[in-house]
Design an enzyme around this catalytic site. Structure first.
Site, PDB file in Angstrom:
ATOM      1  N   GLU A 186      10.864  35.602 -45.954  1.00  0.00           N
ATOM      2  CA  GLU A 186      10.241  36.781 -46.559  1.00  0.00           C
ATOM      3  C   GLU A 186       9.033  36.406 -47.412  1.00  0.00           C
ATOM      4  OE1 GLU A 186      13.129  39.072 -48.718  1.00  0.00           O
ATOM      5  OE2 GLU A 186      14.004  39.943 -46.906  1.00  0.00           O
ATOM      6  N   GLU A 274      17.071  40.497 -40.820  1.00  0.00           N
ATOM      7  CA  GLU A 274      17.858  40.777 -42.030  1.00  0.00           C
ATOM      8  C   GLU A 274      17.785  42.265 -42.345  1.00  0.00           C
ATOM      9  OE1 GLU A 274      17.329  38.083 -45.399  1.00  0.00           O
ATOM     10  OE2 GLU A 274      17.560  39.769 -46.765  1.00  0.00           O
TER      11      GLU A 274
END
Length: 348
Positions: A186, A274
């Site tokens: 991320e 995710e």
């Protein structure tokens, strides 16, 4: 004709005699000369083999579209993550939850992360990954090795360590049919798509030197949400590259789903590595209505998706209750609200 009739008549007599012998206990079925036939099921990886990217989809060895449905570990750096990296755990996920993919989340900085810890701890992390990859292989599951960038914000910070790590991983697992590489979880804190591309163009060739065809997943800006930006300028010169989107349903609604719609319309191959049904902190109330909209949209694109996380950490995003001390053989009573919702989705 008479000869065939005699053969059939003799066979019938033999069968009747055998049945009578069993009935009166003169023989035992265990001693009859019948060959035992194995009915072992074909695993998901045996069926589909090495995966590749075709247009916006993942396809198998026969070119058939495959949808990965998985679960991510929490950080394998600490005790809410690594206890679940076992063959018995993965077998429960496969057989009871109908999972076909697991993700091994290895933090790079926080929680004694790979890039900041000592040599002994790094070895332990590598051993945990090896345990997970080999357990997944044995059970016929796909496995994503996740370089879990978070508080380091930009993958450029530990680029050289990432290159060495993925060189090691791709050498070790190049012959495995079930391994995918996620090279930056991320990116955040103002990290641009240009920064991410710069990093990816350094790491991808390292993997390709060893594993010519394994799927490589690249994170996108703003905690892997801005797939629409990546779609404007995708990475060129390599095949089997995908781009990740992450969402937490109580935070990320229609405007974020619109980003995925734009990326898909522009032909970007996207995978959700995710997601959760709570808010983006990993806590708060569940928004199953929003989560259902995400699942419906991703299913319409034949996208793969991986839920965060297999853990009993006391937070909403955990799939297990905090009171659950098991690492396998989970029952419905062991599951959190998100866990019950997820298993219901995956078993449909």
């Amino acid at each position: 004709m008479e000869k065939k009739y005699l053969v059939r008549k003799t066979a019938v007599k033999m069968i009747i005699s055998l049945v009578l012998m069993i009935a009166v206990g003169l023989t035992d079925l265990n001693y009859l000369p019948f060959q035992k036939v194995s009915c072992k099921a074909v695993t998901y990886v045996q069926k589909h083999g090495k995966l590749k990217v075709k247009r916006t989809n993942i396809v198998d060895k026969n070119g058939k579209t495959v949808r990965l449905k998985g679960v991510s570990s929490h950080g394998i750096n600490w005790d809410v993550g690594y206890p679940y990296i076992t063959e018995k755990t993965f077998k429960t996920l496969r057989d009871k939850w109908k999972v076909n993919t697991v993700r091994l989340a290895m933090y790079t900085q926080e929680y004694n992360g790979y890039c900041v810890t000592d040599a002994a701890s790094r070895k332990k992390l590598l051993d945990t990954i090896d345990t997970g990859v080999k357990a997944a292989k044995k059970l016929g599951l796909y496995v994503i090795i996740d370089w879990h960038v978070l508080n380091d914000r930009t993958p450029l910070k530990y680029q050289e360590k990432a290159k060495k790590f993925f060189d090691q991983m791709s050498k070790k697992y190049a012959s495995y049919q079930n391994v995918l590489y996620e090279i930056c979880n991320e990116p955040n804190g103002g990290t641009t798509w240009s920064d991410i591309k710069k990093y990816a163009k350094k790491v991808i060739p390292v993997i390709r030197k060893n594993d010519k065809n394994g799927i490589i997943i690249v994170g996108t800006p703003n905690w892997s949400q801005d797939v629409d930006i990546a779609a404007k300028s995708p990475i060129k010169g390599y095949k089997n590259i995908m781009y990740s989107i992450h969402f937490y349903a109580a935070t990320h609604g229609d405007s974020y789903r619109d980003k995925l719609k734009t990326a898909h319309k522009n032909g970007l191959p996207v995978i959700c590595t995710e997601f959760g049904t709570c808010d983006s902190s990993g806590n708060g109330k569940y928004d199953f209505s929003s989560a259902n909209k995400w699942i419906k949209l991703m299913n319409s694109y034949n996208m793969g998706y991986i839920c965060w996380s297999l853990s009993n950490k006391p937070e909403s995003a955990s799939l297990l209750k905090a009171s659950c001390k098991k690492t396998s053989g989970f029952t419905g009573n062991d599951l959190s609200g998100q866990g019950k919702w997820l298993v219901g989705k995956y078993k449909k």
